[in-house]
Design an enzyme around this catalytic site. Sequence first.
Site, PDB file in Angstrom:
ATOM      1  N   HIS A  98       0.923  -1.275   0.072  1.00  0.00           N
ATOM      2  CA  HIS A  98       0.006   0.097  -0.057  1.00  0.00           C
ATOM      3  C   HIS A  98       0.980   1.259   0.123  1.00  0.00           C
ATOM      4  O   HIS A  98       2.110   1.389   0.696  1.00  0.00           O
ATOM      5  CB  HIS A  98      -1.068   0.072   1.212  1.00  0.00           C
ATOM      6  N   HIS A 100       1.085   5.387   1.247  1.00  0.00           N
ATOM      7  CA  HIS A 100       0.253   6.469   1.958  1.00  0.00           C
ATOM      8  C   HIS A 100       0.235   7.508   1.246  1.00  0.00           C
ATOM      9  O   HIS A 100       1.373   8.078   0.485  1.00  0.00           O
ATOM     10  CB  HIS A 100       1.183   6.488   3.279  1.00  0.00           C
TER      11      HIS A 100
HETATM   12  P1  AMP Z   1       2.112   0.071   7.400  1.00  0.00           P
HETATM   13  O1  AMP Z   1       2.770   0.508   8.836  1.00  0.00           O
HETATM   14  O2  AMP Z   1       2.687   1.171   6.162  1.00  0.00           O
HETATM   15  O3  AMP Z   1       1.779  -1.146   7.198  1.00  0.00           O
HETATM   16  O4  AMP Z   1       0.502   0.749   7.513  1.00  0.00           O
HETATM   17  C1  AMP Z   1      -0.455   0.438   7.639  1.00  0.00           C
HETATM   18  C2  AMP Z   1      -1.447   1.409   7.747  1.00  0.00           C
HETATM   19  O5  AMP Z   1      -2.881   0.817   7.981  1.00  0.00           O
HETATM   20  C3  AMP Z   1      -1.377   2.244   9.171  1.00  0.00           C
HETATM   21  O6  AMP Z   1      -1.253   3.499   8.918  1.00  0.00           O
HETATM   22  C4  AMP Z   1      -3.120   1.922  10.108  1.00  0.00           C
HETATM   23  O7  AMP Z   1      -3.304   2.903  10.679  1.00  0.00           O
HETATM   24  C5  AMP Z   1      -3.795   1.602   8.598  1.00  0.00           C
HETATM   25  N1  AMP Z   1      -5.057   0.572   9.067  1.00  0.00           N
HETATM   26  C6  AMP Z   1      -4.853  -0.464   9.522  1.00  0.00           C
HETATM   27  N2  AMP Z   1      -6.135  -0.990   9.572  1.00  0.00           N
HETATM   28  C7  AMP Z   1      -6.855  -0.109   8.942  1.00  0.00           C
HETATM   29  C8  AMP Z   1      -8.223  -0.070   8.870  1.00  0.00           C
HETATM   30  N3  AMP Z   1      -9.125  -1.088   9.065  1.00  0.00           N
HETATM   31  N4  AMP Z   1      -8.752   0.897   7.998  1.00  0.00           N
HETATM   32  C9  AMP Z   1      -7.927   1.919   7.652  1.00  0.00           C
HETATM   33  N5  AMP Z   1      -6.646   1.795   7.917  1.00  0.00           N
HETATM   34  C10 AMP Z   1      -6.179   0.866   8.583  1.00  0.00           C
END
Ligand code: AMP
Length: 135
Positions: A98, A100
């Site tokens: 993903h 950001h």
């Molecule tokens: P990463 O550390 O790059 O894997 O980021 C994962 C991101 O996913 C974090 O910023 C979380 O806040 C976000 N996240 C996790 N679960 C959800 C969810 N159910 N809906 C929206 N964002 C999420």
Amino acid sequence: MDCIFCKIVNGEIPSAKLFENAYCFSFLDINPAAKGHALVVPKEHFETLLDLNDENAIGLIKAVKRVAKGVVLATKADGYNIIMNNRKAAGQEVMHAHFHIIPRFENDALRISPSTKKYGDNELQEYKEKIMKNV
Ligand code: AMP
């Protein structure tokens, strides 16, 4: 597969959806670095950027550009960061690739990437050559 982003893409878990096309799904990050912080994920499950095929990678970056435009216009951001954490060592917590998209504002004091390293003698050239051979 027990993947939270696959469940979001499939509608099994609710999300604040922003955009969807054949390749990608975008929604608001539930725990934002700034209000309007968005995520863009491939619909198919890939762990990191290096696992995506070219078709999906192109689809993903096009969607990132489109959603980033929406985030910037909607939040009237002064700037924006596009960040991708790949693998645990880089801070990836959800093992479904993903991007950001984080809107930034003058003097928002968010610290994203402090530069702390310096190259030693010849090191810059060594890294350049090592990486070029593997591109
Ligand atoms: P990463 O550390 O790059 O894997 O980021 C994962 C991101 O996913 C974090 O910023 C979380 O806040 C976000 N996240 C996790 N679960 C959800 C969810 N159910 N809906 C929206 N964002 C999420």
